[in-house]
Write a protein that holds these residues in place. Structure first.
Motif, PDB file in Angstrom:
ATOM      1  N   GLY A  89       0.789  -1.224   0.000  1.00  0.00           N
ATOM      2  CA  GLY A  89       0.000   0.000   0.000  1.00  0.00           C
ATOM      3  C   GLY A  89       0.819   1.270   0.000  1.00  0.00           C
ATOM      4  N   LYS A  90       2.142   1.145   0.065  1.00  0.00           N
ATOM      5  CA  LYS A  90       2.985   2.343   0.119  1.00  0.00           C
ATOM      6  C   LYS A  90       3.731   2.600  -1.185  1.00  0.00           C
ATOM      7  CE  LYS A  90       3.576   1.930   5.058  1.00  0.00           C
ATOM      8  NZ  LYS A  90       4.433   1.495   6.129  1.00  0.00           N
ATOM      9  N   MET A  91       3.883   1.560  -1.990  1.00  0.00           N
ATOM     10  CA  MET A  91       4.639   1.712  -3.234  1.00  0.00           C
ATOM     11  C   MET A  91       3.743   1.442  -4.433  1.00  0.00           C
ATOM     12  SD  MET A  91       8.167  -0.201  -2.245  1.00  0.00           S
ATOM     13  CE  MET A  91       8.867   0.031  -3.847  1.00  0.00           C
ATOM     14  N   PRO A  92       3.916   2.186  -5.523  1.00  0.00           N
ATOM     15  CA  PRO A  92       3.137   1.902  -6.733  1.00  0.00           C
ATOM     16  C   PRO A  92       3.430   0.495  -7.249  1.00  0.00           C
ATOM     17  CG  PRO A  92       4.309   3.988  -6.917  1.00  0.00           C
ATOM     18  CD  PRO A  92       4.801   3.304  -5.677  1.00  0.00           C
ATOM     19  N   GLY A  93       2.474  -0.079  -7.956  1.00  0.00           N
ATOM     20  CA  GLY A  93       2.632  -1.414  -8.511  1.00  0.00           C
ATOM     21  C   GLY A  93       3.866  -1.547  -9.398  1.00  0.00           C
ATOM     22  N   SER A  94       4.200  -0.475 -10.091  1.00  0.00           N
ATOM     23  CA  SER A  94       5.378  -0.525 -10.974  1.00  0.00           C
ATOM     24  C   SER A  94       6.643  -0.812 -10.170  1.00  0.00           C
ATOM     25  CB  SER A  94       5.540   0.788 -11.732  1.00  0.00           C
ATOM     26  OG  SER A  94       5.735   1.857 -10.827  1.00  0.00           O
ATOM     27  N   ASP A 154     -11.872  -4.576 -13.203  1.00  0.00           N
ATOM     28  CA  ASP A 154     -10.589  -4.210 -13.807  1.00  0.00           C
ATOM     29  C   ASP A 154      -9.565  -3.878 -12.719  1.00  0.00           C
ATOM     30  OD1 ASP A 154      -8.429  -2.979 -15.145  1.00  0.00           O
ATOM     31  OD2 ASP A 154      -9.751  -2.160 -16.673  1.00  0.00           O
ATOM     32  N   CYS A 155      -8.425  -4.532 -12.784  1.00  0.00           N
ATOM     33  CA  CYS A 155      -7.342  -4.361 -11.798  1.00  0.00           C
ATOM     34  C   CYS A 155      -6.945  -2.893 -11.640  1.00  0.00           C
ATOM     35  CB  CYS A 155      -6.111  -5.153 -12.220  1.00  0.00           C
ATOM     36  SG  CYS A 155      -6.430  -6.861 -12.648  1.00  0.00           S
ATOM     37  N   ASN A 156      -6.985  -2.159 -12.770  1.00  0.00           N
ATOM     38  CA  ASN A 156      -6.525  -0.771 -12.772  1.00  0.00           C
ATOM     39  C   ASN A 156      -7.378   0.164 -11.916  1.00  0.00           C
ATOM     40  OD1 ASN A 156      -4.251  -0.810 -14.721  1.00  0.00           O
ATOM     41  ND2 ASN A 156      -5.850  -1.694 -16.019  1.00  0.00           N
ATOM     42  N   LEU A 157      -8.574  -0.267 -11.554  1.00  0.00           N
ATOM     43  CA  LEU A 157      -9.421   0.608 -10.740  1.00  0.00           C
ATOM     44  C   LEU A 157      -8.866   0.750  -9.317  1.00  0.00           C
ATOM     45  CD1 LEU A 157     -12.919  -0.540 -11.999  1.00  0.00           C
ATOM     46  CD2 LEU A 157     -11.715   1.578 -12.528  1.00  0.00           C
ATOM     47  N   CYS A 158      -8.123  -0.244  -8.851  1.00  0.00           N
ATOM     48  CA  CYS A 158      -7.495  -0.162  -7.522  1.00  0.00           C
ATOM     49  C   CYS A 158      -5.967  -0.054  -7.617  1.00  0.00           C
ATOM     50  CB  CYS A 158      -7.836  -1.398  -6.684  1.00  0.00           C
ATOM     51  SG  CYS A 158      -9.567  -1.527  -6.216  1.00  0.00           S
ATOM     52  N   HIS A 159      -5.376  -0.874  -8.455  1.00  0.00           N
ATOM     53  CA  HIS A 159      -3.917  -0.971  -8.529  1.00  0.00           C
ATOM     54  C   HIS A 159      -3.386  -0.105  -9.666  1.00  0.00           C
ATOM     55  CE1 HIS A 159      -4.315  -4.402  -5.825  1.00  0.00           C
ATOM     56  NE2 HIS A 159      -5.277  -4.830  -6.605  1.00  0.00           N
ATOM     57  N   GLU A 166      -5.557   2.663  -4.815  1.00  0.00           N
ATOM     58  CA  GLU A 166      -6.692   3.143  -4.038  1.00  0.00           C
ATOM     59  C   GLU A 166      -7.730   2.034  -3.916  1.00  0.00           C
ATOM     60  OE1 GLU A 166      -9.218   6.021  -6.133  1.00  0.00           O
ATOM     61  OE2 GLU A 166      -7.949   5.633  -7.851  1.00  0.00           O
ATOM     62  N   ASN A 167      -8.632   2.203  -2.992  1.00  0.00           N
ATOM     63  CA  ASN A 167      -9.683   1.221  -2.765  1.00  0.00           C
ATOM     64  C   ASN A 167     -10.926   1.667  -3.518  1.00  0.00           C
ATOM     65  OD1 ASN A 167     -11.621  -0.486  -1.831  1.00  0.00           O
ATOM     66  ND2 ASN A 167     -11.064  -0.297   0.313  1.00  0.00           N
ATOM     67  N   TYR A 168     -11.164   1.036  -4.658  1.00  0.00           N
ATOM     68  CA  TYR A 168     -12.313   1.386  -5.506  1.00  0.00           C
ATOM     69  C   TYR A 168     -13.630   1.204  -4.763  1.00  0.00           C
ATOM     70  CZ  TYR A 168     -15.441   1.233  -9.545  1.00  0.00           C
ATOM     71  OH  TYR A 168     -16.455   1.464 -10.431  1.00  0.00           O
ATOM     72  N   CYS A 169     -13.696   0.193  -3.897  1.00  0.00           N
ATOM     73  CA  CYS A 169     -14.929  -0.112  -3.160  1.00  0.00           C
ATOM     74  C   CYS A 169     -15.354   1.049  -2.265  1.00  0.00           C
ATOM     75  CB  CYS A 169     -14.741  -1.367  -2.312  1.00  0.00           C
ATOM     76  SG  CYS A 169     -14.376  -2.841  -3.266  1.00  0.00           S
ATOM     77  N   ASP A 176     -11.430  -0.799   5.110  1.00  0.00           N
ATOM     78  CA  ASP A 176     -10.087  -0.342   5.471  1.00  0.00           C
ATOM     79  C   ASP A 176      -9.030  -1.288   4.903  1.00  0.00           C
ATOM     80  OD1 ASP A 176      -8.165   1.219   6.657  1.00  0.00           O
ATOM     81  OD2 ASP A 176      -8.264   0.146   8.553  1.00  0.00           O
ATOM     82  N   TYR A 177      -8.969  -1.429   3.578  1.00  0.00           N
ATOM     83  CA  TYR A 177      -7.985  -2.299   2.952  1.00  0.00           C
ATOM     84  C   TYR A 177      -6.694  -1.545   2.686  1.00  0.00           C
ATOM     85  CZ  TYR A 177     -12.076  -5.055   1.460  1.00  0.00           C
ATOM     86  OH  TYR A 177     -13.228  -5.784   1.413  1.00  0.00           O
ATOM     87  N   LYS A 178      -5.572  -2.237   2.823  1.00  0.00           N
ATOM     88  CA  LYS A 178      -4.298  -1.715   2.327  1.00  0.00           C
ATOM     89  C   LYS A 178      -4.173  -2.231   0.903  1.00  0.00           C
ATOM     90  CE  LYS A 178      -1.014  -1.229   6.075  1.00  0.00           C
ATOM     91  NZ  LYS A 178       0.197  -1.831   6.638  1.00  0.00           N
ATOM     92  N   VAL A 179      -4.295  -1.391  -0.059  1.00  0.00           N
ATOM     93  CA  VAL A 179      -4.255  -1.814  -1.456  1.00  0.00           C
ATOM     94  C   VAL A 179      -2.816  -1.721  -1.960  1.00  0.00           C
ATOM     95  CG1 VAL A 179      -5.175  -1.445  -3.771  1.00  0.00           C
ATOM     96  CG2 VAL A 179      -6.604  -0.957  -1.772  1.00  0.00           C
ATOM     97  N   PRO A 180      -2.230  -2.886  -2.296  1.00  0.00           N
ATOM     98  CA  PRO A 180      -0.840  -2.840  -2.788  1.00  0.00           C
ATOM     99  C   PRO A 180      -0.737  -2.276  -4.202  1.00  0.00           C
ATOM    100  CG  PRO A 180      -1.650  -5.096  -2.772  1.00  0.00           C
ATOM    101  CD  PRO A 180      -2.727  -4.222  -2.205  1.00  0.00           C
TER     102      PRO A 180
END
Length: 180
Positions: A89-94, A154-159, A166-169, A176-180
């Motif tokens: 949740g702290k670093m972008p997926g890239s 679509d994965c891109n909506l959160c990741h 971000e948490n699309y939901c 309270d999800y940590k979205v990686p």
């Protein structure tokens, strides 16, 4: 001209001004987000080579170990998967892909201007059934088994590959999800 007509015209002017300022703010925010989110040298970026994208701009704390050549497993020696120093949740997926040895061209291909990776590219490596099984016990709702979308969201909506996830939901819910 009546007094009520003058008040109405002033209200209309302020309304238009407020709408114009709001649109300008949204436009500038979108531009700033896109400019900051785009790495400068995608094609040459290698795992741990922060300067390939960030130039000389220092992103890690001064006392951080050198990351060049460091694998994701080596990162986990200090940054456990869960805990206060977790990278989740702290670093972008890239970044997570880069330090795992997945180069930009493996997902984006050799293109001059990389675009958002399509979901079918994500699921080529990340099996949606396995991900849903892995997150099955997440409360209050498995983020990969939506009652609205099943496993097809679509994965891109959160990741986001080049920005904080971000948490699309949370558009409607308060999870309270940590979205990686």
């Amino acid at each position: 001209m009546r007094r009520g007509d003058t008040s109405l015209k002033i209200s209309e002017r302020y309304g238009r001004l407020l709408i114009g300022l709001s649109l300008a703010f949204i436009l500038l925010s979108t531009m700033a987000t896109n400019v900051m989110a785009v790495p400068k040298k995608l094609a040459t970026a290698k795992p741990g080579d922060c300067a390939a994208c960030h130039g000389s701009e220092k992103r890690l704390p001064q006392d951080h170990k050198a990351t060049k050549g460091m694998s994701y497993q080596a990162c986990l020696e200090c940054h456990e998967k869960s805990g206060p120093m977790s990278l989740t949740g702290k670093m972008p997926g890239s970044h997570m892909h880069q330090i795992s040895g997945i180069t930009c061209t493996k997902c984006h291909g050799k293109v001059k201007k990389p675009e958002e990776v399509k979901m079918k590219q994500c699921v080529a490596c990340h099996n949606t059934d396995k991900i849903a099984e892995k997150t099955a016990k997440v409360k209050p709702q498995n983020p990969h088994e939506s009652p609205h979308y099943g496993r097809t969201l679509d994965c891109n909506l959160c990741h986001h590959q080049h920005g904080k996830s971000e948490n699309y939901c949370n558009q409607c819910h308060k999870f309270d999800y940590k979205v990686p």
